[in-house]
Write a protein that holds these residues in place. Structure first.
Motif, PDB file in Angstrom:
ATOM      1  N   ASP A  81     -65.799 -19.441 -40.009  1.00 39.70           N
ATOM      2  CA  ASP A  81     -66.048 -20.886 -39.928  1.00 39.70           C
ATOM      3  C   ASP A  81     -67.518 -21.289 -39.801  1.00 39.70           C
ATOM      4  O   ASP A  81     -67.814 -22.480 -39.697  1.00 39.70           O
ATOM      5  CB  ASP A  81     -65.306 -21.493 -38.720  1.00 39.70           C
ATOM      6  CG  ASP A  81     -63.800 -21.506 -38.931  1.00 39.70           C
ATOM      7  OD1 ASP A  81     -63.382 -21.445 -40.094  1.00 39.70           O
ATOM      8  OD2 ASP A  81     -63.061 -21.573 -37.940  1.00 39.70           O
ATOM      9  N   LEU A  82     -68.418 -20.324 -39.743  1.00 42.87           N
ATOM     10  CA  LEU A  82     -69.826 -20.699 -39.581  1.00 42.87           C
ATOM     11  C   LEU A  82     -70.544 -20.540 -40.919  1.00 42.87           C
ATOM     12  O   LEU A  82     -70.574 -19.447 -41.488  1.00 42.87           O
ATOM     13  CB  LEU A  82     -70.481 -19.826 -38.495  1.00 42.87           C
ATOM     14  CG  LEU A  82     -71.889 -20.218 -38.094  1.00 42.87           C
ATOM     15  CD1 LEU A  82     -71.958 -21.665 -37.604  1.00 42.87           C
ATOM     16  CD2 LEU A  82     -72.403 -19.300 -36.993  1.00 42.87           C
ATOM     17  N   ASP A  83     -71.095 -21.638 -41.387  1.00 42.85           N
ATOM     18  CA  ASP A  83     -71.806 -21.659 -42.660  1.00 42.85           C
ATOM     19  C   ASP A  83     -73.062 -20.765 -42.555  1.00 42.85           C
ATOM     20  O   ASP A  83     -73.902 -20.982 -41.684  1.00 42.85           O
ATOM     21  CB  ASP A  83     -72.187 -23.129 -42.916  1.00 42.85           C
ATOM     22  CG  ASP A  83     -72.810 -23.336 -44.267  1.00 42.85           C
ATOM     23  OD1 ASP A  83     -73.796 -22.656 -44.560  1.00 42.85           O
ATOM     24  OD2 ASP A  83     -72.296 -24.183 -45.004  1.00 42.85           O
ATOM     25  N   ARG A  84     -73.177 -19.772 -43.452  1.00 41.67           N
ATOM     26  CA  ARG A  84     -74.300 -18.808 -43.344  1.00 41.67           C
ATOM     27  C   ARG A  84     -75.664 -19.452 -43.587  1.00 41.67           C
ATOM     28  O   ARG A  84     -76.669 -19.048 -42.995  1.00 41.67           O
ATOM     29  CB  ARG A  84     -74.127 -17.636 -44.305  1.00 41.67           C
ATOM     30  CG  ARG A  84     -72.918 -16.775 -44.050  1.00 41.67           C
ATOM     31  CD  ARG A  84     -72.898 -16.253 -42.612  1.00 41.67           C
ATOM     32  NE  ARG A  84     -71.516 -16.028 -42.211  1.00 41.67           N
ATOM     33  CZ  ARG A  84     -70.781 -15.001 -42.603  1.00 41.67           C
ATOM     34  NH1 ARG A  84     -71.285 -14.065 -43.336  1.00 41.67           N
ATOM     35  NH2 ARG A  84     -69.516 -14.897 -42.217  1.00 41.67           N
ATOM     36  N   ALA A  85     -75.699 -20.437 -44.468  1.00 40.75           N
ATOM     37  CA  ALA A  85     -76.994 -21.093 -44.724  1.00 40.75           C
ATOM     38  C   ALA A  85     -77.442 -21.856 -43.478  1.00 40.75           C
ATOM     39  O   ALA A  85     -78.628 -21.855 -43.118  1.00 40.75           O
ATOM     40  CB  ALA A  85     -76.867 -22.040 -45.917  1.00 40.75           C
ATOM     41  N   LYS A  86     -76.461 -22.472 -42.796  1.00 38.59           N
ATOM     42  CA  LYS A  86     -76.816 -23.182 -41.562  1.00 38.59           C
ATOM     43  C   LYS A  86     -77.222 -22.191 -40.469  1.00 38.59           C
ATOM     44  O   LYS A  86     -78.137 -22.448 -39.691  1.00 38.59           O
ATOM     45  CB  LYS A  86     -75.641 -24.042 -41.090  1.00 38.59           C
ATOM     46  CG  LYS A  86     -75.437 -25.262 -41.969  1.00 38.59           C
ATOM     47  CD  LYS A  86     -74.296 -26.099 -41.475  1.00 38.59           C
ATOM     48  CE  LYS A  86     -74.100 -27.308 -42.385  1.00 38.59           C
ATOM     49  NZ  LYS A  86     -72.855 -28.007 -42.095  1.00 38.59           N
ATOM     50  N   LEU A  87     -76.524 -21.051 -40.429  1.00 42.06           N
ATOM     51  CA  LEU A  87     -76.896 -20.024 -39.442  1.00 42.06           C
ATOM     52  C   LEU A  87     -78.338 -19.581 -39.665  1.00 42.06           C
ATOM     53  O   LEU A  87     -79.121 -19.477 -38.719  1.00 42.06           O
ATOM     54  CB  LEU A  87     -75.933 -18.827 -39.540  1.00 42.06           C
ATOM     55  CG  LEU A  87     -76.191 -17.698 -38.548  1.00 42.06           C
ATOM     56  CD1 LEU A  87     -76.023 -18.156 -37.105  1.00 42.06           C
ATOM     57  CD2 LEU A  87     -75.260 -16.508 -38.824  1.00 42.06           C
ATOM     58  N   ALA A  88     -78.694 -19.375 -40.938  1.00 40.47           N
ATOM     59  CA  ALA A  88     -80.072 -18.954 -41.244  1.00 40.47           C
ATOM     60  C   ALA A  88     -81.059 -20.048 -40.822  1.00 40.47           C
ATOM     61  O   ALA A  88     -82.137 -19.757 -40.286  1.00 40.47           O
ATOM     62  CB  ALA A  88     -80.199 -18.651 -42.736  1.00 40.47           C
ATOM     63  N   ALA A  89     -80.661 -21.319 -41.023  1.00 40.56           N
ATOM     64  CA  ALA A  89     -81.571 -22.426 -40.704  1.00 40.56           C
ATOM     65  C   ALA A  89     -81.815 -22.564 -39.204  1.00 40.56           C
ATOM     66  O   ALA A  89     -82.849 -23.084 -38.787  1.00 40.56           O
ATOM     67  CB  ALA A  89     -80.997 -23.730 -41.257  1.00 40.56           C
ATOM     68  N   LEU A  90     -80.874 -22.104 -38.387  1.00 37.24           N
ATOM     69  CA  LEU A  90     -81.055 -22.275 -36.938  1.00 37.24           C
ATOM     70  C   LEU A  90     -81.612 -21.019 -36.266  1.00 37.24           C
ATOM     71  O   LEU A  90     -81.720 -20.963 -35.047  1.00 37.24           O
ATOM     72  CB  LEU A  90     -79.736 -22.742 -36.277  1.00 37.24           C
ATOM     73  CG  LEU A  90     -78.485 -21.853 -36.310  1.00 37.24           C
ATOM     74  CD1 LEU A  90     -78.530 -20.801 -35.228  1.00 37.24           C
ATOM     75  CD2 LEU A  90     -77.241 -22.721 -36.131  1.00 37.24           C
ATOM     76  N   THR A  91     -81.973 -20.016 -37.066  1.00 37.69           N
ATOM     77  CA  THR A  91     -82.388 -18.718 -36.505  1.00 37.69           C
ATOM     78  C   THR A  91     -83.871 -18.429 -36.704  1.00 37.69           C
ATOM     79  O   THR A  91     -84.413 -18.632 -37.785  1.00 37.69           O
ATOM     80  CB  THR A  91     -81.578 -17.588 -37.188  1.00 37.69           C
ATOM     81  OG1 THR A  91     -80.190 -17.872 -37.039  1.00 37.69           O
ATOM     82  CG2 THR A  91     -81.885 -16.241 -36.561  1.00 37.69           C
ATOM     83  N   SER A  92     -84.509 -17.947 -35.655  1.00 36.87           N
ATOM     84  CA  SER A  92     -85.844 -17.356 -35.804  1.00 36.87           C
ATOM     85  C   SER A  92     -85.783 -15.948 -35.219  1.00 36.87           C
ATOM     86  O   SER A  92     -84.805 -15.586 -34.558  1.00 36.87           O
ATOM     87  CB  SER A  92     -86.906 -18.207 -35.098  1.00 36.87           C
ATOM     88  OG  SER A  92     -86.548 -18.382 -33.744  1.00 36.87           O
TER      89      SER A  92
END
Ligand code: NDP
Length: 328
Positions: A289-300
């Motif tokens: 259920d977690l969008d991978r593009a959004k996960l990448a956008a919230l990660t550093s």
């Protein structure tokens, strides 16, 4: 590898001190699985452990770090064999048991979860304990029967780790998400994660009325204190709020009014001692259920060498989203 790199917190007369050093494998604690750790993360609690600002470390010396992903090196546990990809959240690692900011960790196999097939170790740690807790909150709201047609949901501490993942998850599930943040400059970031509205956290952070105008059907709160009290006071009849954090404070200056006059439910969420079945469900839902593009956008990402410095930043509210710590 008798000695390996680790961040170690020690206690002296003037307080605690964290430093990157070499740790001897012989000094690892008991456990039936030894893991070669590749990634960990920075959670609010890790910031407390690294800085000593709250007594989350219960044993010294301590290797902080409450979550990791890695590869099993040796195992006497029936469920795991060398080469298996695994992850761990909580169970006292980084608090009472030597934790994740190290190239090796020895833990109980019962604490480990197999790395979901669809997630890399880096993605699993981008989610980390904060994201897994956000999913536990979503599942608690779902068990209560909260659906998008019941009305909007609020996420407090939205630009933080729990809040960012909660925002992305709830939006993907079709909810109208109201993101509460003290960082208006992160409005575009939060909208990118799927927030439909942004509100200033100052609207919620001061003492309020026992009951106020109904604004949302439920929410996920990682802030506690007056913020949670106001969120409850503004929750619609029959709604529910999942509470998991205390970024504003551990107090809860509320009244019984939302509970007895509006039938509002307060759902407590703990990730540390959550039973394995719930963990497995949460991780399989996260993989789905977690969008991978959004996960990448919230990660550093920071290397192990920089995690001590990052620990101060998270307590100052200067970290956006999630921070992965690369170890090997
Ligand atoms: P972060 O620091 O990443 O996020 C916390 C967010 O809360 C901040 O980004 C900020 O959001 C907001 N915030 C910070 N200080 C205040 C304040 N004084 N008043 C109001 N809002 C504030 O931390 P995490 O997401 O890692 O953790 C959030 C909380 O959840 C912590 O208290 C943590 O201990 C708890 N937690 C609990 C777990 C459990 O098992 N119950 C598991 C994981 C976390 P913004 O800038 O958007 O306003």
């Amino acid at each position: 590898m008798a000695g390996f790199r680790a961040v170690v917190v020690t206690k002296g007369e003037t307080g605690t001190k964290a430093e990157l050093t070499t740790f001897d494998e012989a000094d690892l604690m008991d456990g039936d699985v030894t893991v070669r750790v590749s990634h960990s993360t920075l959670n609010y609690k890790d910031g407390l452990a690294l800085t000593g600002k709250a007594p989350v470390v219960r044993r010294f010396p301590m290797i902080p770090g409450i979550d990791f992903a890695g590869i099993v090196e040796t195992s006497a546990h029936p469920d795991f064999k060398p080469g298996d990809a695994v992850l761990l959240n909580g169970w006292g690692t980084g608090e009472t048991h030597l934790g994740a900011y190290a190239e090796k960790s020895r833990v109980k196999g019962d604490w480990l979860v197999p790395l979901p097939k669809d997630l890399s170790a880096a993605e699993a740690m981008a989610i980390g304990t904060a994201g897994y807790t956000a999913m536990l909150c979503v599942m608690a709201l779902e068990r209560h029967g909260l659906t998008p047609d019941r009305g909007p949901v609020i996420v407090t501490g939205a630009a933080g780790g729990v809040g960012s993942v909660a925002t992305a998850l709830l939006a993907k599930l079709g909810f109208h998400v109201i993101a509460s943040t003290g960082r208006p400059q992160e409005a575009d970031y939060l909208k990118g994660l799927g927030a439909a509205e942004i509100i200033d956290r100052a609207e919620l952070s001061s003492p309020g009325k026992p009951l106020a105008k109904e604004r949302w059907a439920g929410g996920i709160d990682s802030v506690g204190s007056h913020t949670l009290a106001n969120v409850l006071a503004m929750t619609r009849y029959g709604g529910a709020v999942a509470a998991c954090g205390l970024a504003q404070g551990m107090d809860l200056p509320t009244s019984v009014a939302p509970f007895i006059l509006r039938g509002v439910s307060l759902l407590g969420v703990d990730s540390v001692m959550a039973p394995k079945a719930l963990r497995l469900e949460a991780w399989s839902r996260l993989a789905r259920d977690l969008d991978r593009a959004k996960l990448a956008a919230l990660t550093s990402t920071v290397p192990l060498e920089q995690v001590i410095e990052a620990g101060s930043s998270i307590l100052d509210g200067r970290i956006r989203g999630r921070v992965v710590v690369t170890i090997a």
